[in-house]
Motif scaffolding. Structure first.
Motif, short mmCIF file in Angstrom:
data_model
loop_
_atom_site.label_atom_id
_atom_site.label_comp_id
_atom_site.label_asym_id
_atom_site.label_seq_id
_atom_site.Cartn_x
_atom_site.Cartn_y
_atom_site.Cartn_z
N ILE A 47 25.69 -24.37 21.70
CA ILE A 47 27.02 -23.98 22.18
C ILE A 47 27.83 -25.27 22.28
O ILE A 47 27.53 -26.14 23.10
N TYR A 48 28.82 -25.42 21.43
CA TYR A 48 29.59 -26.67 21.25
C TYR A 48 28.74 -27.91 21.56
O TYR A 48 29.07 -28.73 22.41
N HIS B 172 23.76 -26.97 35.94
CA HIS B 172 23.46 -26.22 34.72
C HIS B 172 22.01 -25.74 34.75
O HIS B 172 21.12 -26.54 35.04
N PRO B 173 21.72 -24.50 34.38
CA PRO B 173 22.69 -23.47 34.02
C PRO B 173 23.48 -23.00 35.24
O PRO B 173 23.05 -23.19 36.38
N ASP B 174 24.61 -22.37 34.98
CA ASP B 174 25.48 -21.88 36.05
C ASP B 174 25.81 -20.41 35.79
O ASP B 174 25.29 -19.82 34.84
N LEU C 192 17.95 -24.18 22.80
CA LEU C 192 19.38 -23.90 23.00
C LEU C 192 20.00 -25.08 23.73
O LEU C 192 19.71 -25.34 24.90
N GLY C 193 20.86 -25.80 23.03
CA GLY C 193 21.54 -26.94 23.62
C GLY C 193 23.02 -26.67 23.79
O GLY C 193 23.70 -26.28 22.84
N GLN C 194 23.50 -26.86 25.00
CA GLN C 194 24.92 -26.70 25.29
C GLN C 194 25.53 -28.06 25.56
O GLN C 194 25.01 -28.84 26.37
N SER C 195 26.64 -28.36 24.91
CA SER C 195 27.34 -29.62 25.10
C SER C 195 26.36 -30.79 24.95
O SER C 195 25.67 -30.88 23.94
N ARG C 196 26.24 -31.69 25.95
CA ARG C 196 25.34 -32.82 25.82
C ARG C 196 23.88 -32.40 25.71
O ARG C 196 23.04 -33.16 25.23
N GLY C 197 23.58 -31.16 26.13
CA GLY C 197 22.24 -30.63 25.94
C GLY C 197 21.88 -30.49 24.47
O GLY C 197 20.70 -30.48 24.11
N ALA D 92 33.77 -16.08 24.15
CA ALA D 92 33.41 -16.37 22.75
C ALA D 92 32.15 -17.24 22.67
O ALA D 92 31.40 -17.15 21.70
N PHE D 93 31.91 -18.03 23.69
CA PHE D 93 30.72 -18.87 23.74
C PHE D 93 29.60 -18.26 24.57
O PHE D 93 28.43 -18.33 24.19
N PHE D 94 29.94 -17.66 25.70
CA PHE D 94 28.94 -17.24 26.66
C PHE D 94 28.66 -15.74 26.66
O PHE D 94 27.84 -15.26 27.44
#
Length: 254
Positions: free
Chosen positions: A141-142, A59-61, A115-120, A239-241
């Motif tokens: 993002i979720y 991550h990021p990917d 900006l936190g994604q998932s566990r981030g 929808a997320f990315f």
């Protein structure tokens, strides 16, 4: 120290961003943590930036390339620091603060957008509630935001290692460290929140995470918007990315 992109760095950039090598990539270390910046080439005295987590080997990917491109086009840099599988312990929060200070020293804004994604999300929100004056906005993002949700149910071992506690002690002290219990200073500082989250997320349930933040933040007088994606789970979809509302929020507050 920052360093120009080495052959290894270029290989990393290729793996993450495909053919998108038009952006200047820099690497540096904070303690034992490896950090990166995709520089937006801003001419501002304090360069705007988005601080992303989790920054890990995966991550990021490539799924992030659309909104990264949008940020770079606006002169907004994109950066992160790999701390491994941390869950918002005091020690990992302190290391995040070291990264923040290094970015400021290097000429980046004292008010990034998080900006936190998932566990981030848990990583970012845990730092945010203790540093409300040091960032402009929080986006997710979720995102995981509740220590009693995914960390307890699906990642207890990594969580206990990060906090350096046994399970009994952690359970006794969980509310002390749970960021959803400490949103007051963020609300007082009028920090805006924007989150995009699916209503069918089984890994990081909407109701246990983003909806809790939404309810509590509103009760505290904070400005928060949760964009619910109907039928979506914990997945890499447009929808997320490729969320127009998300990228507009990031750009506006950077």
């Amino acid at each position: 120290m920052f360093k120009k992109c080495t052959p290894l760095c270029l290989l990393l950039a290729v793996s993450l961003f495909g053919h998108r090598l038009t952006h200047s990539t820099e690497e540096f270390s904070v303690g034992q943590s490896k950090c990166f910046v995709l520089d937006g080439n801003s001419t501002a005295k304090e360069k705007p930036w988005v601080w992303y987590a989790p920054s890990l080997p995966r991550h990021p990917d490539p799924s992030h390339s659309w909104y990264i491109d949008k940020l770079i086009e606006q002169g907004i840099s994109f950066a992160g620091c790999d701390q491994g599988e941390v869950r918002g312990s005091p020690a990992s929060i302190s290391r995040f603060s070291d990264f923040y200070q290094e970015m400021v020293i290097k000429g980046y804004s004292k008010k990034p957008v998080l900006l936190g994604q998932s566990r981030g999300g848990l990583m970012m929100l845990s730092w945010a509630v203790r540093n409300p004056e040091k960032f402009a906005a929080y986006a997710g993002i979720y995102p995981v935001q509740n220590l009693r949700s995914w960390p307890m149910k699906w990642s207890l071992g990594a969580t206990l290692r990060d906090f350096g506690m046994d399970e009994k002690t952690f359970i006794q002290r969980i509310d002390e460290h749970n960021p959803i219990n400490h949103l007051g200073e963020m609300a007082k500082a009028q920090v805006p929140i924007f989150i995009v989250h699916g209503d069918s997320d089984k890994v990081v349930p909407l109701e246990e995470n983003s909806k809790v933040v939404e309810k509590r933040y509103q009760e505290l007088g904070g400005k928060v918007e949760v964009e619910v994606v109907l039928g979506a789970g914990h997945q890499a979809i447009d929808a997320f990315f490729k969320s127009k509302n998300l990228v507009e929020f990031l750009i506006k507050h950077s």
